[in-house]
Design an enzyme around this catalytic site. Structure first.
Site, PDB file in Angstrom:
ATOM      1  N   SER B  17       0.841  -1.205   0.000  1.00  0.00           N
ATOM      2  CA  SER B  17       0.000   0.000   0.000  1.00  0.00           C
ATOM      3  C   SER B  17       0.875   1.253   0.000  1.00  0.00           C
ATOM      4  CB  SER B  17      -0.906   0.030   1.235  1.00  0.00           C
ATOM      5  OG  SER B  17      -1.737  -1.096   1.261  1.00  0.00           O
ATOM      6  N   ARG B  42       0.925   7.261   6.160  1.00  0.00           N
ATOM      7  CA  ARG B  42       0.041   6.388   6.951  1.00  0.00           C
ATOM      8  C   ARG B  42      -1.383   6.939   7.022  1.00  0.00           C
ATOM      9  NH1 ARG B  42       0.695   1.805   9.985  1.00  0.00           N
ATOM     10  NH2 ARG B  42       2.900   1.829   9.484  1.00  0.00           N
ATOM     11  N   HIS B  45      -2.957   6.059   3.728  1.00  0.00           N
ATOM     12  CA  HIS B  45      -3.222   4.621   3.798  1.00  0.00           C
ATOM     13  C   HIS B  45      -4.526   4.334   4.547  1.00  0.00           C
ATOM     14  CE1 HIS B  45      -2.435   0.720   6.036  1.00  0.00           C
ATOM     15  NE2 HIS B  45      -2.461   0.321   4.798  1.00  0.00           N
TER      16      HIS B  45
END
Lengths: 212, 212
Positions: B17, B42, B45
């Site tokens: 990812s 993050r 994500h």
């Protein structure tokens, strides 16, 4: 820089947010009481993201089926604790329903390790026996794929609604496309966007519709 | 319609990812090990939303201060249980830190009712005495406003980092603009977008940076 904080009764914040959402939406809503619109509105409220107006899909009967399940005291199964944490459990409990999430179970972690499955995937299998009316998946595409597979094997009238809104870059869009193609009873958001607050917002909107 | 689900080891999904995010980002990242970029990556994500690349702001020393706090065993205070549920508590515990969230306390509900404050707001006040290194606010603008006020009254060296990313249409953007203008130690996402997964993703990125 002048920053103006609006003074507003905490109990009115949600109502005012919904008013702003309807006002700013590009599309004119012919029927603001449409249950699907109520669900979408709560998702936009939870994310600040108007793209869910275009992304979301409901199969015929999905909302009505969910309302019946909630009023019938059926339980809700989630893939991750964040979704469970976001659901209005007190409101759900008035009909006897509870929220289950098995992802933190020790046995689930062990089975996942041995079978090269994700914990979310194993947790879905473990939970489906618990008189589940709604399976709400906000995080793991693997859990959604497992839910599609297992629900597909269930007797038709026992099948729960799948609220499938995993988020991300690996198999999230694909798993939702598969749900949308193959599962007759679901609510989803096509594409990469989704997540725990989206799953919780959809379930909470359904609980509120059940209460009306 | 052919839908191809990628076969991938569950343990490699996060890495893959992050690779896709770096690949698809419009901006070339000169230093992929930049801690701020690690945090932003993050968040993208967790949301599937690239707009956080432009929205996020970090004050100088915010990340370093958070890493020191985590390594020093300080605790994390959240506004809602969804944020607490999303934080990697096991990883945090290796330095002794814990996650606190008081929003479901009965006394908090009672004080909120009597004072016309939100529960989140009252819960922040109650929690700040617990050796807090990071205050993570993913839901309630009222909680962020209260955190800005109370942290501003604390002795300078005792002030926690504020991760302030409430979401929504009433005072979310405004409370974050105020945080960004007035608080010397914070991480935020300007505008309406934010939410529990954003707050949890930021804290989890900081925990991983502390571990390196």
């Amino acid at each position: 820089m002048t920053i103006t904080i609006r003074k507003i009764d905490p109990l009115k914040i949600e109502e005012e947010s919904f008013r702003i959402i309807s006002e700013e939406l590009d599309t004119k809503i012919e029927n603001p009481d449409d249950p699907a619109y109520k669900v979408i509105q709560r998702v936009i409220h939870a994310t600040g993201d108007f793209s869910f107006f275009d992304n979301m899909r409901f199969t015929p009967g999905a909302i009505e089926g969910a309302i019946d399940a909630i009023r019938g005291g059926k339980n809700i199964l989630t893939d991750v604790t964040m979704v469970a944490a976001g659901i209005s459990k007190g409101m759900l409990a008035q009909w006897g329903g509870r929220v289950f999430c098995n992802v933190a179970d020790k046995t689930v972690a062990e089975i996942a390790r041995k079978s090269a499955k994700t914990r979310s995937e194993v947790a879905i299998e473990k939970g489906l026996g618990e008189n589940i009316g709604i399976v709400a998946i906000g995080n793991a595409p693997t859990a959604l794929l497992e839910a599609i597979r297992l629900v597909g094997q269930m007797e038709e009238k026992k099948r729960p609604l799948i609220v499938g809104v995993p988020v991300g870059f690996v198999n999230a869009a694909e798993s939702k496309a598969l749900l949308h193609r193959d599962n007759p009873l679901h609510i989803t958001s096509l594409g990469r966007k989704g997540g725990s607050p989206v799953a919780a917002a959809i379930v909470n909107a359904l609980i509120r519709l059940a209460q009306q």
